[in-house]
Design a protein around this motif. Structure first.
Motif, PDB file in Angstrom:
ATOM      1  N   GLU A  96      -3.813  27.380   7.409  1.00 63.52           N
ATOM      2  CA  GLU A  96      -3.477  26.313   8.350  1.00 63.52           C
ATOM      3  C   GLU A  96      -2.473  25.342   7.737  1.00 63.52           C
ATOM      4  O   GLU A  96      -1.583  24.837   8.430  1.00 63.52           O
ATOM      5  CB  GLU A  96      -4.744  25.572   8.782  1.00 63.52           C
ATOM      6  CG  GLU A  96      -5.677  26.418   9.652  1.00 63.52           C
ATOM      7  CD  GLU A  96      -6.866  25.618  10.162  1.00 63.52           C
ATOM      8  OE1 GLU A  96      -6.945  24.412   9.849  1.00 63.52           O
ATOM      9  OE2 GLU A  96      -7.694  26.205  10.856  1.00 63.52           O
ATOM     10  N   LEU A  97      -2.614  25.087   6.446  1.00 64.96           N
ATOM     11  CA  LEU A  97      -1.654  24.211   5.773  1.00 64.96           C
ATOM     12  C   LEU A  97      -0.287  24.879   5.672  1.00 64.96           C
ATOM     13  O   LEU A  97       0.751  24.223   5.799  1.00 64.96           O
ATOM     14  CB  LEU A  97      -2.169  23.836   4.381  1.00 64.96           C
ATOM     15  CG  LEU A  97      -3.367  22.891   4.326  1.00 64.96           C
ATOM     16  CD1 LEU A  97      -3.815  22.672   2.890  1.00 64.96           C
ATOM     17  CD2 LEU A  97      -3.028  21.552   4.986  1.00 64.96           C
ATOM     18  N   ILE A  98      -0.283  26.190   5.429  1.00 61.96           N
ATOM     19  CA  ILE A  98       0.982  26.926   5.363  1.00 61.96           C
ATOM     20  C   ILE A  98       1.721  26.815   6.688  1.00 61.96           C
ATOM     21  O   ILE A  98       2.900  26.472   6.741  1.00 61.96           O
ATOM     22  CB  ILE A  98       0.740  28.407   5.001  1.00 61.96           C
ATOM     23  CG1 ILE A  98       0.120  28.532   3.599  1.00 61.96           C
ATOM     24  CG2 ILE A  98       2.056  29.191   5.065  1.00 61.96           C
ATOM     25  CD1 ILE A  98      -0.335  29.925   3.247  1.00 61.96           C
ATOM     26  N   HIS A  99       0.989  27.097   7.773  1.00 61.04           N
ATOM     27  CA  HIS A  99       1.603  27.013   9.099  1.00 61.04           C
ATOM     28  C   HIS A  99       2.088  25.600   9.386  1.00 61.04           C
ATOM     29  O   HIS A  99       3.196  25.396   9.902  1.00 61.04           O
ATOM     30  CB  HIS A  99       0.598  27.433  10.171  1.00 61.04           C
ATOM     31  CG  HIS A  99       0.262  28.891  10.125  1.00 61.04           C
ATOM     32  ND1 HIS A  99      -0.796  29.436  10.807  1.00 61.04           N
ATOM     33  CD2 HIS A  99       0.851  29.923   9.473  1.00 61.04           C
ATOM     34  CE1 HIS A  99      -0.847  30.734  10.570  1.00 61.04           C
ATOM     35  NE2 HIS A  99       0.139  31.048   9.770  1.00 61.04           N
ATOM     36  N   SER A 135       5.223  36.303  -1.931  1.00 57.29           N
ATOM     37  CA  SER A 135       4.696  37.397  -1.122  1.00 57.29           C
ATOM     38  C   SER A 135       3.291  37.088  -0.615  1.00 57.29           C
ATOM     39  O   SER A 135       2.952  37.394   0.534  1.00 57.29           O
ATOM     40  CB  SER A 135       4.676  38.695  -1.936  1.00 57.29           C
ATOM     41  OG  SER A 135       3.903  38.537  -3.118  1.00 57.29           O
ATOM     42  N   THR A 136       2.462  36.427  -1.439  1.00 51.59           N
ATOM     43  CA  THR A 136       1.105  36.107  -1.003  1.00 51.59           C
ATOM     44  C   THR A 136       1.109  35.074   0.111  1.00 51.59           C
ATOM     45  O   THR A 136       0.325  35.145   1.057  1.00 51.59           O
ATOM     46  CB  THR A 136       0.273  35.567  -2.181  1.00 51.59           C
ATOM     47  OG1 THR A 136       0.968  34.463  -2.791  1.00 51.59           O
ATOM     48  CG2 THR A 136       0.034  36.644  -3.222  1.00 51.59           C
ATOM     49  N   ILE A 137       2.032  34.110   0.025  1.00 53.84           N
ATOM     50  CA  ILE A 137       2.141  33.085   1.061  1.00 53.84           C
ATOM     51  C   ILE A 137       2.684  33.692   2.348  1.00 53.84           C
ATOM     52  O   ILE A 137       2.189  33.420   3.446  1.00 53.84           O
ATOM     53  CB  ILE A 137       3.056  31.935   0.593  1.00 53.84           C
ATOM     54  CG1 ILE A 137       2.417  31.197  -0.592  1.00 53.84           C
ATOM     55  CG2 ILE A 137       3.329  30.973   1.734  1.00 53.84           C
ATOM     56  CD1 ILE A 137       1.089  30.546  -0.285  1.00 53.84           C
ATOM     57  N   ALA A 138       3.711  34.528   2.233  1.00 52.17           N
ATOM     58  CA  ALA A 138       4.286  35.168   3.413  1.00 52.17           C
ATOM     59  C   ALA A 138       3.243  36.021   4.125  1.00 52.17           C
ATOM     60  O   ALA A 138       3.156  36.016   5.353  1.00 52.17           O
ATOM     61  CB  ALA A 138       5.481  36.028   3.012  1.00 52.17           C
TER      62      ALA A 138
END
Length: 238
Positions: A96-99, A135-138
């Motif tokens: 949710e923070l990433i988005h 890559s892990t975040i994507a």
């Protein structure tokens, strides 16, 4: 002469700020133009640097900070300075923070456990207005999107909500305007491919890929490739 990349570091932990400063100052093409420990101060400092004619090329932004968090600060900065290149650099990999960070206008989102080489590459990429996600975040950012159900043609009952809001409908129309080739490019970008890799896969030049991306951003009404992929993923088009 190599053009210096001006960097602003925003983090509420003094040791972290100074650690990043010392680390990045080892790079010949990096110049630290400021550091601060909270979001409100970051917004003010960015404006001050712009007025001085020395705007930061890249802003490293923490999330959890006093007075104003990094996501709110990112949104405030981008709203006034849409050309700002912000990388959220944090210990939190909550989806949710990433988005929220990417939707606020950040060009990238990285964890603080990346190597010095990865951080330098991320900064150089962001300085050019391009996105480079771990890559892990994507994977986390894009894997949670599912196809949006099609709206029913039957008249809705009083308690039925419209499947898509007007904003989503507008985006859907925009995505439908993409050509087949633009969809291919967007799909490969969503899979984490670079412009060069997309060019190799589609047997075209990198310049052609960049032109396709320009058209995609224009049609979707977004400012960067990350937001383009997020919109397309959210609507189930890629």
């Amino acid at each position: 002469m190599t053009k210096l990349i001006r960097i602003l570091i925003v983090d509420d932990q003094t040791l972290v700020r100074e650690g990043f400063r010392k680390l990045l100052e080892l790079e010949a093409d990096f110049a630290i133009v400021g550091t601060t420990g909270d979001g409100e101060a970051a917004v003010a400092l960015v404006e001050q640097l712009y007025q001085q004619g020395t705007p930061p090329d890249v802003i490293l932004m923490d999330i959890r900070m006093p007075h104003m968090d990094g996501i709110a600060a990112t949104q405030a900065i981008v709203a006034h300075r849409p050309d700002a290149h912000i990388i959220i650099l944090t210990t939190f990999d909550d989806v949710e923070l990433i988005h929220a960070g990417l939707r606020a206008g950040a060009l990238g989102y990285s964890l603080k456990d990346i190597t010095a080489e990865q951080l330098a590459m991320t900064i150089r990429t962001a300085a050019n207005g391009q996105v480079l996600l771990q890559s892990t975040i994507a994977s986390k950012a894009f894997s949670t999107f599912t196809s949006v159900p099609q709206a029913s043609t039957a008249s809705p009952s009083p308690n039925t909500r419209t499947p898509l809001s007007p904003d989503y409908i507008n985006v859907a129309v925009q995505v439908e305007q993409l050509t087949d080739r633009e969809r291919e490019v967007l799909t490969l970008i969503a899979q984490g491919a670079s412009n060069r890799e997309v060019a190799e896969r589609l047997y075209v030049t990198e310049g052609t890929v960049k032109n396709h991306m320009t058209n995609i951003l224009s049609k979707l009404g977004v400012r960067d490739r990350t937001q383009a992929v997020l919109k397309a993923k959210e609507l189930g088009f890629v």
